[in-house]
Design a protein around this motif. Structure first.
Motif, PDB file in Angstrom:
ATOM      1  N   ALA A 325      37.740  47.288  46.827  1.00 55.29           N
ATOM      2  CA  ALA A 325      38.999  46.732  46.342  1.00 55.29           C
ATOM      3  C   ALA A 325      39.699  46.038  47.505  1.00 55.29           C
ATOM      4  N   ALA A 326      40.538  45.072  47.196  1.00 55.82           N
ATOM      5  CA  ALA A 326      41.169  44.273  48.245  1.00 55.82           C
ATOM      6  C   ALA A 326      42.052  45.093  49.175  1.00 55.82           C
ATOM      7  N   ASP A 327      42.622  46.203  48.658  1.00 56.58           N
ATOM      8  CA  ASP A 327      43.510  47.021  49.490  1.00 56.58           C
ATOM      9  C   ASP A 327      42.767  48.099  50.274  1.00 56.58           C
ATOM     10  N   SER A 328      41.440  48.137  50.170  1.00 57.39           N
ATOM     11  CA  SER A 328      40.582  49.106  50.883  1.00 57.39           C
ATOM     12  C   SER A 328      40.845  50.549  50.477  1.00 57.39           C
ATOM     13  N   ALA A 329      41.592  50.764  49.388  1.00 60.62           N
ATOM     14  CA  ALA A 329      41.924  52.126  48.965  1.00 60.62           C
ATOM     15  C   ALA A 329      40.990  52.651  47.890  1.00 60.62           C
ATOM     16  N   SER A 330      40.202  51.793  47.308  1.00 58.15           N
ATOM     17  CA  SER A 330      39.268  52.216  46.262  1.00 58.15           C
ATOM     18  C   SER A 330      38.023  51.348  46.308  1.00 58.15           C
ATOM     19  N   VAL A 331      37.030  51.812  45.564  1.00 51.11           N
ATOM     20  CA  VAL A 331      35.720  51.161  45.549  1.00 51.11           C
ATOM     21  C   VAL A 331      35.284  51.004  44.099  1.00 51.11           C
ATOM     22  N   PHE A 332      34.659  49.891  43.789  1.00 48.62           N
ATOM     23  CA  PHE A 332      34.085  49.660  42.471  1.00 48.62           C
ATOM     24  C   PHE A 332      32.567  49.719  42.578  1.00 48.62           C
ATOM     25  N   LEU A 333      31.935  50.406  41.637  1.00 53.62           N
ATOM     26  CA  LEU A 333      30.485  50.516  41.670  1.00 53.62           C
ATOM     27  C   LEU A 333      29.907  50.498  40.270  1.00 53.62           C
ATOM     28  N   ALA A 334      28.722  49.920  40.157  1.00 54.19           N
ATOM     29  CA  ALA A 334      27.950  49.960  38.921  1.00 54.19           C
ATOM     30  C   ALA A 334      26.848  50.992  39.091  1.00 54.19           C
ATOM     31  N   SER A 364      26.887  44.195  37.009  1.00 53.07           N
ATOM     32  CA  SER A 364      26.405  43.949  38.365  1.00 53.07           C
ATOM     33  C   SER A 364      27.338  42.953  39.040  1.00 53.07           C
ATOM     34  N   ALA A 365      27.138  42.763  40.352  1.00 53.42           N
ATOM     35  CA  ALA A 365      27.890  41.787  41.147  1.00 53.42           C
ATOM     36  C   ALA A 365      29.403  41.910  40.980  1.00 53.42           C
ATOM     37  N   PRO A 366      29.983  43.116  41.168  1.00 49.01           N
ATOM     38  CA  PRO A 366      31.439  43.243  41.040  1.00 49.01           C
ATOM     39  C   PRO A 366      32.164  42.484  42.149  1.00 49.01           C
ATOM     40  N   ASN A 367      33.203  41.733  41.756  1.00 49.28           N
ATOM     41  CA  ASN A 367      34.029  40.967  42.693  1.00 49.28           C
ATOM     42  C   ASN A 367      35.496  41.248  42.400  1.00 49.28           C
ATOM     43  N   PRO A 368      36.106  42.225  43.067  1.00 52.66           N
ATOM     44  CA  PRO A 368      37.523  42.519  42.821  1.00 52.66           C
ATOM     45  C   PRO A 368      38.417  41.367  43.288  1.00 52.66           C
ATOM     46  N   SER A 369      39.467  41.094  42.529  1.00 54.80           N
ATOM     47  CA  SER A 369      40.391  40.015  42.886  1.00 54.80           C
ATOM     48  C   SER A 369      41.327  40.470  43.993  1.00 54.80           C
ATOM     49  N   PRO A 370      41.822  39.564  44.823  1.00 52.69           N
ATOM     50  CA  PRO A 370      42.699  39.955  45.939  1.00 52.69           C
ATOM     51  C   PRO A 370      44.043  40.518  45.495  1.00 52.69           C
ATOM     52  N   ASP A 371      44.484  40.203  44.269  1.00 60.74           N
ATOM     53  CA  ASP A 371      45.761  40.749  43.804  1.00 60.74           C
ATOM     54  C   ASP A 371      45.617  42.129  43.168  1.00 60.74           C
ATOM     55  N   GLY A 372      44.379  42.658  43.078  1.00 69.83           N
ATOM     56  CA  GLY A 372      44.155  43.999  42.554  1.00 69.83           C
ATOM     57  C   GLY A 372      44.161  44.118  41.051  1.00 69.83           C
ATOM     58  N   ARG A 373      44.347  43.007  40.329  1.00 71.17           N
ATOM     59  CA  ARG A 373      44.479  43.076  38.870  1.00 71.17           C
ATOM     60  C   ARG A 373      43.133  43.106  38.151  1.00 71.17           C
ATOM     61  N   HIS A 374      42.158  42.390  38.689  1.00 69.02           N
ATOM     62  CA  HIS A 374      40.921  42.189  37.954  1.00 69.02           C
ATOM     63  C   HIS A 374      39.686  42.492  38.803  1.00 69.02           C
ATOM     64  N   VAL A 375      38.586  42.687  38.101  1.00 72.98           N
ATOM     65  CA  VAL A 375      37.266  42.668  38.717  1.00 72.98           C
ATOM     66  C   VAL A 375      36.436  41.666  37.930  1.00 72.98           C
TER      67      VAL A 375
END
Length: 678
Positions: A325-334, A364-375
């Protein structure tokens, strides 16, 4: 006459989305999309831009960014918004007419012509970009003792002029999948990004001139400021075995420090957090002969201290892809789960795991947005090819919002459902079932059982190479089970068949086949079986243990395990589970299909590629010979220039055409019709 997509000439023309990359500012999505090349005999990839908004919100149609005969591969953004990508296209400014190797090219943020910015005699393979500084790190195969590109070029020229192609090996591996390793080996180089108006990257600095084979197949990631490269590093452990550690390399001095290393585990796929403090890693074990089977998890490491922890310690998930995640506080995984591959979010502070997606998709290929709203991610399923979607980053079991895709939007010629049963040991066995449109109790469909490869994987998403809808369009139902050794059901599913591939997995697939054949819309008297790699191994095992199927297709399959164990490209990995034939023969005796060659009665179509180094061609040749010796009705479809997968469009068509003809002959009793070009 308009042909449907599942007619083979149209099928090979479909565009296929192969990745996804979001710009650091979140405004641009770029994907490599493959399709039939200009010559019609190969697949080429181009880069397309995808609107981050769906059509309902005014999202525009995808637009193609690159176009060349050689195609373009992976792409990454530089801080100024320009796009860096790899391609083997010729450089119009080059003085030499020699066939170019893959190089780095740049597409300016404001548009215009792409230009080459870095090339090496050994080509450029993987690369990464520092998020903030724009420093570029890339790997290039380089001859030992060559301190410069010029010296490497001289070494290549000397071998060519002397007519030498030999490679002297002093350690494993000697080849991988379909490629030889050596005489040159990868090195990581770094260079400053092009300055305004500059024509190329800065000076290429070699970060590991002493790497030897340590960086073979390595990937890496730069810290945001570019001060360090985090990369895989292979370490010999004796008897031809290797362990993969993670090291950090100071990009200014080349000083190397081991970040993650364990005697019985491998680490890979480093992803540095946006704040530069932590690294995400895949941590896995190949298992032990007398102990636990393989395992795989997501590991978090402090970049300063090297302290690590398992992010999935309380969850038996098998992660496949992940991103910060952009804020480095969480992680997204498939991760594989119950025949699906949902997207999850892990909160680093609490360890809380949340499933973002609640559908039957494989993400696959998760890309979190810099504003934290979307992946942004790719979503596929057995009834949908990969396509870009937008997800709510805070959702629980949410639904994807489709984006306009540069790929192919398809309507399936049938329906997808699930079935399950209970195996003889009480374990639940589930499966996808593809049904043709006309299947009913009044008109039951013939059944084809497919067993997946791996074996440590799951039948949870779309496959271009093994597409069940091509059979469904021809009236066949296709059963896609997850038997023992499948991921997404916890470690117990692996323990059940660890070291006993044949008997345990056979019992599972027979049980789920029984359940499918009990349906009124399935014709239990007309069944066939297919499999590739491990699925091909099971095809061979089934052929020697039952005659319930009218035909069997065995692709890239293991046959005589004692010979396979030393000729596959990674023998030490195999030996962790099976041992060696002389020292530990029991599992070879228990599991090798060739020991029951005299029991095979079912017609078999053997398929193998000569460039397959994972399951070498000797397996297919010995299988074919043993079938002939026992007078089995068999055919051998041989591809001199293909590997574990059949990748060329023409060969892919022939692959399907031959299988269709073989099944029609034996399942429907039609006259054998040899495909025209064979």
């Amino acid at each position: 006459m308009v042909r449907s997509w599942y007619e083979l000439p149209e099928y090979v023309r479909l565009r296929r989305v192969n990745g996804l990359r979001l710009s650091p500012d979140g405004t641009r999505l770029v994907a490599p999309v493959s399709g039939l090349g200009p010559d019609g005999t190969s697949f080429h990839s181009a880069l397309w831009e995808i609107d981050t908004a769906p059509e309902s919100e005014g999202g525009s149609a995808p637009r193609r960014l690159t176009r060349s005969a050689k195609g373009e591969g992976d792409a990454r953004f530089l801080p100024d918004g320009s796009l860096l990508f790899g391609s083997g296209r010729p450089d119009p400014d080059a003085a030499s007419d020699d066939a170019p190797k893959a190089a780095l090219w740049i597409l300016p943020a404001g548009g215009g012509e792409a230009r080459q910015v870095a090339s090496r005699p050994g080509g450029v393979s993987s690369f990464t970009v520092a998020r903030d500084s724009g420093l570029v790190a890339f790997t290039s195969d380089t001859h030992a003792g060559s301190g410069t590109a010029e010296a490497d070029q001289e070494a290549r020229k000397a071998r060519e002029e002397a007519g030498v192609t030999a490679i002297l090996h002093e350690s494993l591996p000697i080849r991988y999948w379909d490629g030889d390793i050596g005489p040159d080996h990868p090195r990581f180089l770094v260079a400053e990004p092009p300055a305004d108006g500059g024509s190329g990257l800065g000076e290429h600095r070699d970060l590991a001139p002493d790497a030897g084979m340590a960086l073979v197949n390595a990937s890496g990631d730069l810290t945001p400021d570019g001060s360090a490269l985090v990369t895989e590093w292979q370490v010999p452990t004796g008897r031809g075995s290797l362990r993969t550690d993670i090291v950090t390399v100071d990009t200014a001095t080349g000083e190397r420090r081991t970040l993650a290393s364990e005697p019985d585990h491998d680490f890979g796929g480093p992803r540095v957090s946006p704040d530069g403090r932590h690294v995400l890693l895949a941590r896995g074990s190949a298992g032990t002969y007398d102990g636990e089977p393989r395992d795989h998890t997501l590991w978090l490491v402090d970049l300063a201290t090297g302290e690590g922890r398992d992010l999935l310690a309380d969850h038996e998930l098998w992660p496949r892809d992940y991103a910060w995640a952009a804020d480095s506080a969480s992680v997204f995984l498939a991760a594989d789960q119950n025949g699906r591959r949902p997207l999850f979010r892990v909160d680093l502070a609490s360890g809380e795991l949340t499933r973002l997606t609640g559908d039957h998709g494989a993400y696959s290929a998760p890309n979190p947005s810099p504003d934290g709203r979307h992946v942004f991610a790719l979503r596929d399923a057995w009834d949908a090819p990969p396509a870009p979607v937008r997800l709510d980053a805070t959702a629980v079991d949410g639904a994807p919002t489709p984006l306009r895709t540069p790929g192919s939007e398809l309507t399936m010629p049938g329906t997808l459902t699930e079935i399950e049963t209970t195996a003889d040991d009480g374990e639940r066995i589930r499966s996808w079932l593809v049904l043709p449109e006309e299947a009913s109790a009044e008109s039951p469909a013939p059944l084809t059982l497919w067993v997946h490869g791996g074996p440590y994987m799951s039948f949870n998403g779309w496959s271009w190479r093994w597409n069940p809808w091509l059979l469904a369009a021809r009236g066949y139902a296709v059963l896609l089970p997850d038997p023992a050794l499948s991921t997404g059901y916890g470690q117990r599913m692996l323990r059940r068949a660890w070291g006993k591939w044949g008997p345990r997995t056979h019992a599972d697939v027979m049980a789920i086949t029984d359940a499918a054949e009990a349906r009124a819309d399935i014709d239990a008297d007309r069944t066939a079986m297919m499999g590739g790699s491990f699925g091909g191994y099971m095809a061979n095992w089934i052929a020697g243990h039952t005659d319930r199927f009218r035909a069997i297709v065995s692709h890239a399959s293991l046959w005589a395990l004692d010979g396979f164990s030393s000729t596959t490209d990674l023998p030490p990995v195999w030996e962790r589970e099976f041992g060696t034939p002389l020292a530990q023969p029991d599992r070879y005796t228990l599991n090798s299909p060739h020991l029951r060659a005299d029991r095979v009665r079912t017609p078999v179509l053997v398929i193998h590629g000569d460039k397959d180094y994972r399951v070498p061609i000797a397996e297919g040749m010995r299988l074919w010979r043993d079938l002939l010796l026992h007078e089995v009705d068999a055919k051998f479809l041989y591809f001199p220039d293909e590997n574990h997968w059949i990748l060329k469009p023409g060969n892919a068509r022939i692959w399907y055409e031959t299988i269709f003809a073989f099944l029609d002959h034996h399942v429907h009793g039609k006259e054998w019709t040899r495909p025209e070009l064979l």
